[in-house]
Design an enzyme around this catalytic site. Structure first.
Site, short mmCIF file in Angstrom:
data_model
loop_
_atom_site.label_atom_id
_atom_site.label_comp_id
_atom_site.label_asym_id
_atom_site.label_seq_id
_atom_site.Cartn_x
_atom_site.Cartn_y
_atom_site.Cartn_z
N HIS A 130 -18.17 -5.71 -15.65
CA HIS A 130 -17.09 -6.70 -15.53
C HIS A 130 -17.65 -8.11 -15.72
CE1 HIS A 130 -15.78 -3.09 -13.42
NE2 HIS A 130 -14.54 -3.48 -13.56
N HIS A 136 -16.39 -5.78 -8.12
CA HIS A 136 -16.59 -5.46 -9.53
C HIS A 136 -17.34 -6.59 -10.24
CE1 HIS A 136 -12.69 -7.47 -8.99
NE2 HIS A 136 -13.01 -8.13 -10.08
N PRO A 178 -14.04 -1.26 -3.57
CA PRO A 178 -12.68 -0.97 -3.14
C PRO A 178 -12.06 -2.29 -2.64
CG PRO A 178 -14.22 0.69 -2.31
CD PRO A 178 -15.04 -0.44 -2.87
N ASP A 229 -7.74 -11.64 -6.94
CA ASP A 229 -6.31 -11.35 -6.78
C ASP A 229 -6.09 -9.97 -6.18
OD1 ASP A 229 -4.99 -13.69 -8.09
OD2 ASP A 229 -6.20 -13.03 -9.78
N ASN A 277 -7.47 -16.59 -10.82
CA ASN A 277 -7.56 -16.63 -12.29
C ASN A 277 -6.31 -16.10 -12.97
OD1 ASN A 277 -7.73 -13.85 -12.21
ND2 ASN A 277 -9.96 -13.79 -12.41
N ILE A 289 -5.17 -13.32 -13.46
CA ILE A 289 -5.29 -12.13 -14.30
C ILE A 289 -5.66 -10.92 -13.44
CG2 ILE A 289 -6.71 -11.02 -16.11
CD1 ILE A 289 -4.75 -13.06 -17.22
N HIS A 345 -11.89 -8.78 -18.33
CA HIS A 345 -12.10 -8.30 -16.96
C HIS A 345 -13.16 -7.21 -16.83
CE1 HIS A 345 -11.32 -6.81 -12.94
NE2 HIS A 345 -11.22 -5.60 -13.46
N GLU A 351 -4.97 -0.69 11.90
CA GLU A 351 -6.04 0.30 11.92
C GLU A 351 -7.05 0.05 10.81
OE1 GLU A 351 -2.79 1.02 11.50
OE2 GLU A 351 -2.19 1.74 13.48
N HIS A 384 -5.66 11.51 20.90
CA HIS A 384 -4.44 12.23 20.56
C HIS A 384 -4.72 13.08 19.32
CE1 HIS A 384 -3.19 9.12 23.29
NE2 HIS A 384 -1.95 9.57 23.36
N ASP A 437 5.56 13.18 20.58
CA ASP A 437 5.65 12.22 19.47
C ASP A 437 5.84 12.93 18.14
OD1 ASP A 437 5.73 9.81 20.77
OD2 ASP A 437 3.60 9.38 20.57
N HIS A 448 2.74 12.09 14.30
CA HIS A 448 1.63 11.59 15.12
C HIS A 448 0.60 12.69 15.42
CE1 HIS A 448 4.29 8.23 15.52
NE2 HIS A 448 3.57 7.63 16.44
N ARG A 453 -5.32 13.88 24.32
CA ARG A 453 -4.40 13.23 25.27
C ARG A 453 -4.33 14.04 26.56
NH1 ARG A 453 2.10 13.27 25.59
NH2 ARG A 453 2.30 11.51 27.01
#
Lengths: 663, 663
Positions: free
Chosen positions: B29, B69, B119, B156, B186, B188, B260, B409, B459, B467, B471, B518
């Site tokens: 990249h 990247h 990621p 972005d 940028n 893009i 890119h 989370e 749980h 629940d 859950h 639980r």
């Protein structure tokens, strides 16, 4: 009785049904229904377009309880307005095995539950799909047949979840102005005041994403009505920040986290009865109030009848297409189209990546099935999800078939579920398989709901090469196969890819993931067979020359390796079969005879997959040979990586022969 | 040469190393390094506190390339400033197997890579943990030893990911004013202009979450410097929206998505050489510019030496505690403390949920290990993650040990990674196990990086009850066990819970998940054993009265059921062993002998776990009996659910006896 008194008593009916049901179950969340009863009463008595006795009417407004733990709000509404699925008996059996009134609202348990919620943020993110689905169907079928709103009730938790940002940014971008979100702004989360963890100016945040947003007193019915009226005439989606008191009416627990997620207890409920002058025993709704609610449940009867009239008068072809699409049935010629395409493939024998095979299959499918809506989380050229038929859907043109979801895998998956649940559409969306992790909570809900969302996951192994282990799925096939009611397809060539797409579209009650390669693969299914062989999940692709000494099972890109290993083993005098395994889940549904025959009796069983072993013992037994990954991948060319990790025909032959020679 | 000319040439060195390396690798990249070279040059020459030859100096500023990247930006900087791990040869072998210069920056491959990114959104979300870690360590050890900034470069894509909202809301709430984020604005993304999918006013959005934010020309060095200077004196975290041109200098591809993610090609690179008057062959950096960069790599030498002086002069106890914590070593008495606690448990035999056992263990651990930092994603009372030692960290008081992460989370898991990577801290955080799906992308990265993040997942089965299936984890144990280098602990009682916590803290290079109930469970380890039996992953908990006819394997809450089944089978004359399996991953690391002995030769092997079978064949073979789940759970009481799904001692005995009788 003034109309305000009437409103209050109707809202109180929700409050007490909720308190009483939670108390009887000794489990549940009374706080939200008590705080949001005013919002719900205004919406369901004055605005929502619905007909409780005809709850599946396609042009109804949708109400989505994103804060799913407040399920008793929804169940109370459904009972009070006269939905037949939710009786008083159901309310009394809240949260019991076998009841429709599960802890959180579950799609399919009762009409009026538009989507399964509970995992926070999901309903809000689904709603983008619902509201977009409405616009797409409106563009296809016109205002006469499709013209409704999507209302959402979301809590602080929904807005704290990251998926909320993906959803609101997408809705703002697409100017989904018929999407109206109530935020239950009660300042309380489970741990205590929201200020323990958050100081976000939510109104400013929604505005930054292209929404109308404003604060109101969420327990003032006229303020609620005024805000809804304004929202219905907006050119943007609207968020109404409704200041409420959690557990409103509970003498000591109102306004605190103690009202959130446990029964209030007899003393608090008695106090609330006093506070509201509600002198009725548990579960009893006074007749005048029940009547008023039942009348509310009929306010849409005329609108529904008018709509039916318009449908009846519509152009016959338009009507039958609308009805076909709403029913979820594929076009009558669909199977023939796929069969013809498979004939062409058998002649062409393309050597392309399965992501490209998928694009080729989609080119055929999108031509034959006008209700498909494609998209990708900003990897369109890599996921090969766009075809000649699918131009970009924009805020100026909803009459198209492709969504640029942005770098929002989770929001995309949730929107796919919403598009699917809306009805009339088959939605698929792509990303890299490694990032199925980002989308997983919504993929799971598609499985739990049993709906036809389709997830296109390309770059499905170390075969993607240089991007390295952050982008290389290793455990993802196993992790996705682990989800109940989720078909994971990993086709080996263009023919299997077409077959897997056919199966994904056929499965109305099971979502599908297609795992597709970046790298080119040869056609392994060289002879035309009309039957969809992938339907069995696994099938013998190459027979042994005699009694099989070795059976090699493989999926996707590793079928090529299995065939090469077979050729070498056969040359060395070891009769070897190859079984292609495009879908574990469908194989498990075959007859015991078929499964036994397909697995066979070869003394040596080998599985090859560029992922972890988990799950493959099912085919090869615990003493079978597995050629695959045992840890994370690495950054390098595909030519480096397969040998580096020992996933080659040579390694397979060597392992088989070591075993044959008793090593 | 003016200082601007000098700046430009230094920035161009980054640009050409990046172009050349991507071109040679034919993969990568180039666009980001070319657009962000000015930002990086200003930061690394004028602000960042680092010493390239002493890259692990604990008080260095951190630089996190969230847009992973753009890895060649980071590798170029590390080479140019003189980090020894990244030689020119490494740059020339970008993206090849065995190189430190992987496709995306990988923690552990080279000093200066503070976290693994790629990621999208992860680096930004990690940075909240880094910046919070700095404040916590500062509160513990003072300005003399801990006083540094955390700089982030995000794209972005990072900002479109939902986890970004969780991160920025948390950072704004905690007023992490030493966190400074550059947004590579940028316009893009991979699919084309960002406007295809997004119209968010990012500056307004960050401001809504309590940040300073403003727009600058991201290629004007003085504007960049001015903005950094302002940010360093802010009382809030700062986001600097840097308008840049992707692929700046490429004659036809600059400003487009063609710059890119692929090599620019010879013609574009030649054009860029002309544009920048850069008359050097590939990979060559003119001596004066390399010298200038190497000097920049030394600007922190004095600061580092001063810091070492302060450390040397610090109170001896403070210094040794600081050094112990930075080294990641546990206090010397840690094992003894756990052993004493186990003695107490053997005497008390508590009958509590393992989430409560975990709280009890943490009460001991947090007392003995001052570097633990607890937290929960708004489920503190349910996850039992808070103990007497851990008061709330707030923007007014970083000298505490508990974080209310909010309903976030994913953001929590990423922050745990950041806290861990910062050094000096052991971070754990809780949520319901079902919502490990939300946190999974960060949990995977903890595993890939090999760091000691600890995830408390309570749980952990249908045992959570009412629940319902949204859950109730069913596939989550299998899905988490699928992740390489991730220890999933599922203790059966208070003793195993203490042992599992001990193991989680000991594992410096492996993250851990603790799966906790639980519901209450009896103590099954009634006799004190000093040895940590859970260390073997699986061990015989109850022997058979004779040659075992049946072996029952179980984990967590199902060990109680296994013991009850054993008792019944023994009564019926069938000698039965029970093997407790608190951790698959550790069992796999035992000797073949130990594994063979533990699995044993009983003709009937049964596994009991309130999850899916996947993975258990490893213990019981493909013909073993599995007592567990085959699909999603249901809403109901625990007393209803276990029998409903057939997970009982009776069902186990029945299945065993059917097999014993040859049925």
């Amino acid at each position: 009785m003034t109309s305000r008194e009437q409103h209050d008593r109707m809202a109180n009916a929700i409050r007490f049904l909720s308190m009483d049901a939670v108390e009887k179950a000794q489990s549940g969340h009374p706080g939200l229904p008590m705080g949001c009863a005013d919002i719900a009463t205004v919406l369901f008595t004055r605005f929502l377009k619905y007909d409780a006795k005809n709850p599946h009417w396609p042009d109804r407004d949708r109400f989505i309880l994103s804060a799913g733990h407040g399920s008793m709000l929804l169940y109370s509404l459904l009972y009070l307005t006269g939905y037949e699925d939710i009786t008083l008996d159901q309310i009394k059996h809240f949260r019991q095995v076998g009841s429709r009134t599960a802890g959180h609202p579950e799609y399919g348990h009762a009409a009026g539950i538009e989507t399964t919620t509970g995992p926070l943020g999901q309903g809000l993110a689904n709603s983008v799909g619902f509201a977009l689905g409405e616009r797409i169907m409106n563009a296809a079928f016109g205002n006469d047949l499709v013209d409704h709103y999507t209302y959402v009730l979301a809590g602080d938790g929904c807005l704290m979840e990251g998926v909320s940002q993906e959803a609101i940014a997408l809705a703002g971008h697409l100017k989904l102005n018929k999407l109206i979100v109530f935020w239950d702004n009660n300042n309380i989360s489970i741990d205590g005041p929201v200020s323990l963890a958050d100081n976000t100016d939510q109104v400013a945040r929604f505005q930054a994403s292209g929404w109308n947003a404003s604060h109101i007193d969420g327990q003032d019915p006229e303020a609620i009505a005024y805000a809804i009226e304004a929202a219905r005439h907006s050119d943007k989606p609207t968020m109404i920040a409704c200041k409420t008191t959690i557990g409103f009416g509970a003498p000591t627990k109102a306004g605190t986290n103690k009202a959130h997620g446990s029964p209030l207890g007899a003393a608090e409920i008695a106090g609330a009865r006093k506070f509201f002058s509600w002198d009725y025993p548990p579960f009893e709704v006074p007749a005048d109030i029940l009547d008023a609610w039942r009348d509310a449940g009929k306010t849409g009867v005329k609108a529904r009848a008018d709509w039916e009239g318009r449908l009846a008068k519509a152009d016959a072809q338009l009507r039958s297409e609308f009805e076909r699409r709403i029913s979820g049935t594929l076009p009558a010629n669909f199977d023939a189209v796929i069969t013809d395409y498979k004939k062409k493939l058998a002649a062409d024998k393309p050597k392309v990546a399965t992501r490209k095979s998928s694009e080729m299959a989609l080119e055929i499918i999108n031509g034959a099935v006008p209700e498909t809506i494609g998209g990708s989380a900003d990897l369109t050229g890599s996921n090969n999800t766009k075809t000649s038929q699918t131009k970009n859907i924009t805020s100026d043109d909803y009459g198209q078939r492709y969504v640029h979801y942005g770098v929002r895998e989770h929001g995309m998956a949730a929107a796919l579920n919403g598009l699917t649940l809306h009805g009339g559409l088959i939605a698929y969306g792509g990303t890299f398989m490694c990032f199925s992790d980002y989308a997983r909570p919504s993929m799971r809900l598609a499985s739990l709901m049993g709906i036809r969302s389709i997830f296109v996951m390309t770059h499905d192994s170390i075969g993607l090469g240089e991007d390295g282990p952050t982008h290389q799925p290793v455990e993802h096939l196993a992790a996705l196969r682990a989800i109940p009611n989720h078909n994971v397809f990993r086709p080996a060539d263009a023919v299997e890819t077409a077959e897997c797409w056919q199966l994904a579209l056929e499965q109305e009650k099971t979502p599908s993931t297609l795992a597709l390669t970046r790298q080119n693969l040869p056609t392994v299914r060289n002879d035309f067979v009309a039957e969809n062989l992938s339907r069995q999940g696994a099938y013998q692709l190459a027979a042994a020359s005699g009694d099989a000494a070795v059976t090699i099972f493989a999926s996707g890109s590793e079928v090529e390796i299995a065939l090469a290993a077979r050729e070498a083993l056969e040359k060395h005098g070891h009769p070897t079969r190859v079984v292609s395994v495009p879908c574990f889940e469908l194989f498990d549904k075959q007859s015991a005879d078929y499964r036994k025959k397909t697995i066979g009796n070869a003394p040596i069983k080998i599985a090859i997959e560029a992922g972890i072993r988990q799950g493959w013992d099912h085919f090869i037994g615990t003493d079978g040979i597995f050629i695959g990954m045992t840890g994370f991948g690495a950054s390098g060319t595909i030519e480096q990586l397969y040998p580096h990790f020992g996933i080659t025909a040579e390694a397979t032959v060597k392992a088989a022969e070591a075993r044959l020679h008793g090593e």
